[in-house]
Write an enzyme that holds these catalytic residues in place. Structure first.
Site, mmCIF file in Angstrom:
data_model
loop_
_atom_site.group_PDB
_atom_site.id
_atom_site.type_symbol
_atom_site.label_atom_id
_atom_site.label_comp_id
_atom_site.label_asym_id
_atom_site.label_seq_id
_atom_site.Cartn_x
_atom_site.Cartn_y
_atom_site.Cartn_z
ATOM 1 N N HIS A 81 -6.182 -7.593 -6.861
ATOM 2 C CA HIS A 81 -4.866 -6.967 -6.749
ATOM 3 C C HIS A 81 -3.856 -7.857 -7.460
ATOM 4 O O HIS A 81 -4.005 -9.076 -7.475
ATOM 5 C CB HIS A 81 -4.489 -6.850 -5.267
ATOM 6 C CG HIS A 81 -3.381 -5.873 -5.011
ATOM 7 N ND1 HIS A 81 -3.608 -4.549 -4.746
ATOM 8 C CD2 HIS A 81 -2.032 -6.031 -4.991
ATOM 9 C CE1 HIS A 81 -2.453 -3.925 -4.557
ATOM 10 N NE2 HIS A 81 -1.480 -4.808 -4.706
ATOM 11 N N ASP A 160 1.852 1.280 5.159
ATOM 12 C CA ASP A 160 2.369 0.591 3.974
ATOM 13 C C ASP A 160 3.149 1.560 3.093
ATOM 14 O O ASP A 160 4.178 1.182 2.526
ATOM 15 C CB ASP A 160 1.231 -0.062 3.175
ATOM 16 C CG ASP A 160 1.778 -0.812 1.968
ATOM 17 O OD1 ASP A 160 2.565 -1.754 2.189
ATOM 18 O OD2 ASP A 160 1.475 -0.438 0.824
ATOM 19 N N ARG A 167 11.311 -0.378 1.710
ATOM 20 C CA ARG A 167 11.607 -1.686 1.116
ATOM 21 C C ARG A 167 12.201 -1.512 -0.274
ATOM 22 O O ARG A 167 13.112 -2.237 -0.668
ATOM 23 C CB ARG A 167 10.340 -2.534 1.035
ATOM 24 C CG ARG A 167 9.930 -3.119 2.372
ATOM 25 C CD ARG A 167 8.524 -3.709 2.308
ATOM 26 N NE ARG A 167 8.401 -4.782 1.361
ATOM 27 C CZ ARG A 167 7.260 -5.152 0.770
ATOM 28 N NH1 ARG A 167 6.143 -4.513 1.049
ATOM 29 N NH2 ARG A 167 7.228 -6.156 -0.069
ATOM 30 N N SER A 182 1.440 -6.230 3.220
ATOM 31 C CA SER A 182 1.265 -4.987 2.464
ATOM 32 C C SER A 182 -0.023 -5.047 1.634
ATOM 33 O O SER A 182 -0.871 -4.154 1.691
ATOM 34 C CB SER A 182 2.492 -4.780 1.559
ATOM 35 O OG SER A 182 2.231 -3.883 0.520
ATOM 36 N N LYS A 186 -4.153 -3.445 2.587
ATOM 37 C CA LYS A 186 -4.818 -2.464 1.726
ATOM 38 C C LYS A 186 -6.175 -2.981 1.240
ATOM 39 O O LYS A 186 -7.137 -2.229 1.150
ATOM 40 C CB LYS A 186 -3.926 -2.128 0.529
ATOM 41 C CG LYS A 186 -2.774 -1.209 0.928
ATOM 42 C CD LYS A 186 -1.862 -0.899 -0.235
ATOM 43 C CE LYS A 186 -1.035 -2.076 -0.639
ATOM 44 N NZ LYS A 186 0.163 -1.812 -1.407
HETATM 45 N N1 URA Z 1 2.242 -4.867 -4.223
HETATM 46 C C1 URA Z 1 1.972 -4.294 -3.020
HETATM 47 O O1 URA Z 1 1.014 -3.535 -2.884
HETATM 48 N N2 URA Z 1 2.782 -4.571 -1.990
HETATM 49 C C2 URA Z 1 3.830 -5.409 -2.080
HETATM 50 O O2 URA Z 1 4.519 -5.625 -1.111
HETATM 51 C C3 URA Z 1 4.111 -5.983 -3.334
HETATM 52 C C4 URA Z 1 3.291 -5.696 -4.401
#
Ligand code: URA
Length: 408
Positions: A81, A160, A167, A182, A186
């Site tokens: 990620h 999220d 946010r 967050s 995931k």
């Molecule tokens: N990417 C994400 O999935 N969440 C965040 O809070 C920031 C970047």
């Protein structure tokens, strides 16, 4: 009670699991208002969270939806990620590399956010490419070809989705505990065994200083320990765009160039090798040195490119139908010199204004627009040389060269 919870965080005190559960689940259920959750998020942004609070919040996020389990798929499942950057198409390169090296990658990617592009938008620029695979589709595909890149299902961490949207409009995106929970929720709900996180730092990233990146790195590794998942992090520069293209279809073509061994001498290639090496090392449980050799080999012998074509075909995409806008504008240097900087944020904004990203929820992305930097940092230029080609659709936004390029 909700007011007490908000007030407690406003005063910088630690919230219990029960308190976090009450307010966050209350928000998802519609019992807590946007303005109340916004106040809490801002209090978290300002006062931070303890590690225990972050672990609790991550669990609350994970438990808000499905947790995928791919235990029928043999081998270690790895995932990657990025915290988001300009021109970041590394997923398109490293997923096929890792699969070509014998690793198993299940990658659920997201859409663009603000000026930063999303892998799913890039993949959608390939006509036909399916991003809505079911759990069964994923399992079958991974069994057959070793990798998948699809969108996050609606049931994966719905908390999220709700919090992230809020946010985005309350200036609470760059909070370290909120980013950590967050992303990690995931990744954990997505069923990965081992994870690498690319933390971007610079003007084109959520975090603008290394100290914050180190804090985020530590926190994500701690969450990994808590869930018994190996988490590695790479901190990479986002003051300059990654590679030479920004814009969906252009980025897919650039990723193909890297896979074909045509782009080897830039920051994109280097980061792809670093991330893929970490993933192969984790997936095959071999040293980084051995992994790097395999990674470079997969590019040289064409197996990574072959795997990319297999991946796209399996997900019903047709690379031959990829289209770039036929309206071009050549941005030329107004002086002689050496390029010492290309401002990532400004390039991101330019691509965004051309239509590469969505300004409103209902906007349509123009997949063929974007910027191709013909010259990169460190290159010498003469007055009149083409610095970049701008691919546009309807009209060209105002471009101030000196805002984007620093030429000394
Ligand atoms: N990417 C994400 O999935 N969440 C965040 O809070 C920031 C970047």
């Amino acid at each position: 009670m909700i007011l007490d919870i908000i007030n407690k965080k406003r005063l910088g005190k630690e919230l219990s699991y029960g308190e976090l559960y009450e307010i966050f689940n209350g928000y998802l259920d519609g019992d807590v208002a946007d303005y109340q959750m916004s106040a809490l998020l801002m209090a978290i942004c300002i006062n931070g969270m303890t590690d225990e609070e972050v672990f609790a919040l991550t669990k609350i996020f994970i438990d808000s939806g499905d947790v995928l389990e791919f235990s029928d798929i043999p081998g270690i499942k790895v995932d990657k990620h990025s915290t988001g950057g300009i021109g970041d198409k590394t997923t398109l390169v490293i997923v096929p590399i890792v699969a070509a090296c014998g690793g198993t990658v299940i990658k659920m990617s997201g859409r663009g956010l603000g000026y930063t592009g999303g892998t799913i938008d890039k993949l959608e620029s390939i006509p036909g490419y399916r991003i809505d695979l079911s759990d069964e589709d994923i399992e079958e595909q991974v069994h057959k070809i070793g990798c998948v890149v699809t969108g996050q299902t609606a049931d994966l961490v719905p908390m999220d989705k709700a919090i992230y949207a809020l946010r985005g409009v309350t200036s609470t995106v760059s909070s370290i505990p909120l980013i950590a929970s967050s992303i990690m929720s995931k990744k954990i709900a997505g069923g990965a065994d081992k994870i690498i996180i690319d933390i971007k730092v610079g003007n084109g990233a959520l975090l603008t200083n290394k100290e914050d990146a180190n804090k985020l790195s530590r926190l994500m590794k701690e969450i990994g320990k808590f869930y018994e998942k190996e988490v590695r992090t790479v901190i990479s520069d986002m003051n300059v765009p990654l590679g030479r293209c920004v814009g969906n279809a252009l980025e897919v073509l650039e990723a193909i160039d890297v896979l074909k061994g045509k782009e080897v001498d830039n920051n994109l290639y280097d980061l792809c090798i670093e991330l893929a090496t970490n993933l192969v090392s984790m997936a095959l449980e071999i040293s980084d040195k051995e992994a790097e050799k395999k990674v470079i080999n997969s590019l040289k012998d064409g197996s990574a490119y072959k795997k990319f074509l297999e991946l796209v075909k399996y997900q019903k995409g047709d690379v031959s139908k990829l289209r770039i806008s036929n309206k071009e504008y050549k941005l030329k240097s107004n002086i002689d010199g050496t390029i010492s900087n290309i401002n990532a944020l400004k390039i991101g904004k330019l691509a965004f204004n051309l239509g590469a990203g969505k300004k409103e929820m209902d906007d349509r992305i123009s997949y063929g627009v974007g910027v191709k930097m013909e010259k990169l940092v460190g290159e010498k230029v003469k007055k009149g040389d083409v610095l970049a080609t701008i691919y546009y659709n309807k009209c060209l936004p105002e471009i101030k060269i000196d805002d984007i390029y620093k030429i000394d």
